[in-house]
Write an enzyme that holds these catalytic residues in place. Structure first.
Site, short mmCIF file in Angstrom:
data_model
loop_
_atom_site.label_atom_id
_atom_site.label_comp_id
_atom_site.label_asym_id
_atom_site.label_seq_id
_atom_site.Cartn_x
_atom_site.Cartn_y
_atom_site.Cartn_z
N ASP A 274 0.88 -1.16 -0.03
CA ASP A 274 0.01 0.01 0.00
C ASP A 274 0.93 1.31 -0.04
O ASP A 274 1.45 1.57 0.93
CB ASP A 274 -0.95 0.13 1.32
CG ASP A 274 -1.79 -0.90 1.37
OD1 ASP A 274 -1.54 -2.01 0.73
OD2 ASP A 274 -3.01 -0.88 2.03
N LYS B 74 -6.82 3.89 -2.79
CA LYS B 74 -7.26 3.53 -1.59
C LYS B 74 -7.44 4.83 -0.84
O LYS B 74 -6.75 5.83 -1.49
CB LYS B 74 -6.12 2.74 -0.83
CG LYS B 74 -6.22 2.80 0.54
CD LYS B 74 -5.10 1.82 1.34
CE LYS B 74 -5.05 1.89 2.66
NZ LYS B 74 -3.71 1.18 3.26
N LYS C 170 -10.26 0.38 -2.18
CA LYS C 170 -10.10 -0.14 -0.89
C LYS C 170 -10.39 1.23 0.06
O LYS C 170 -9.85 2.23 -0.15
CB LYS C 170 -8.74 -0.43 -0.59
CG LYS C 170 -8.41 -0.70 0.92
CD LYS C 170 -7.02 -1.35 1.18
CE LYS C 170 -6.61 -1.23 2.65
NZ LYS C 170 -5.19 -1.81 2.89
#
Length: 245
Positions: A96, A164, A193
């Site tokens: 991430d 995300k 996400k």
């Protein structure tokens, strides 16, 4: 969006966050055990905890992910690539990365795209043979709607698998409005996400219904415990987790 609300299905959407800077080894152990007990999809751990988490979770089916350029995204592209390569060596399979927030806000789209693309390439591409997955954190609390939509599109251009919402450490988190916008801004090749502030079952359901397919949260036990209680018809739910993520 129709979603399956079984315990197994919801657990399969969760990346259990173990990222607090003050966590001791005992704290990390507790959180890894929670992830294994509830059968979440993965944990997202601090880079220094990757190898340890891989060993402790061996045989549980829980994947190990980590963060890149966390939490500000302002490290150089070369540093992000080196961080990802070390994370791969330590056994992480999901990464991430934080977008260069200032560059995104400044309209430096070529810089943002190149930064993402370099990290994705280091991970093996969007559909790498090793099963590596790259997610790009926009940190939506710092962005307006145009920047969120543009950042989502640049994430797709850079080849990442997920866009995300948040790190959970910037004073804001996922909102239904932002998740919906992100979902609408990218093709089906890119998933969304939702992370930051997803602390109970109702907020988890709201994010999934808005189009998220993965949830970043440290409240996995709360969310899944509430779902189990609801399925069993028990009155009341567990108190929501009050952590920052």
């Amino acid at each position: 969006m129709s979603i399956e609300l079984t315990e197994r299905a919801v657990a399969a959407t969760i990346d259990h966050a173990i990222l607090k800077p003050d966590f001791t080894r005992a704290d990390v152990d507790r959180e890894l055990d929670i992830a294994a007990e509830w059968g979440v999809f993965s944990v997202c751990v601090r880079p220094s905890d990757i190898a340890y988490a891989v060993r402790r979770l061996d045989g549980t089916g829980v994947a190990v992910g980590t963060v890149i350029g966390f939490p500000h995204g302002t490290t150089s592209t070369a540093a992000k690539v080196a961080e990802l390569q070390r994370a791969k060596d330590d056994g992480a399979t999901e990464f991430d990365m934080v977008v260069h927030i200032g560059a995104l806000r400044s309209g430096e789209d070529d810089l943002v795209t190149a930064d993402i693309a370099a990290v994705v390439e280091a991970a093996g591409g969007r559909s790498s043979e090793g099963g590596f997955v790259t997610k790009v954190i926009l940190e939506t609390s710092y962005l307006d709607l145009e920047q969120i939509a543009r950042g989502s599109r640049l994430t797709e251009t850079g080849g990442a698998t997920f866009v995300k919402t948040s790190t959970g450490f910037a004073g804001g988190g996922a909102t239904v409005e932002h998740v919906t916008l992100m979902r609408e801004s990218v093709s089906p090749a890119v998933q969304v996400k939702a992370s930051g502030g997803v602390r109970g079952l109702d907020s988890a359901i709201a994010m999934l219904e808005a189009g998220a397919t993965r949830l970043g949260t440290s409240a996995s036990a709360t969310i899944l415990g509430e779902l189990r209680a609801r399925a069993e018809g028990r009155e009341g739910t567990a108190a929501e987790d009050r952590s920052s993520y």
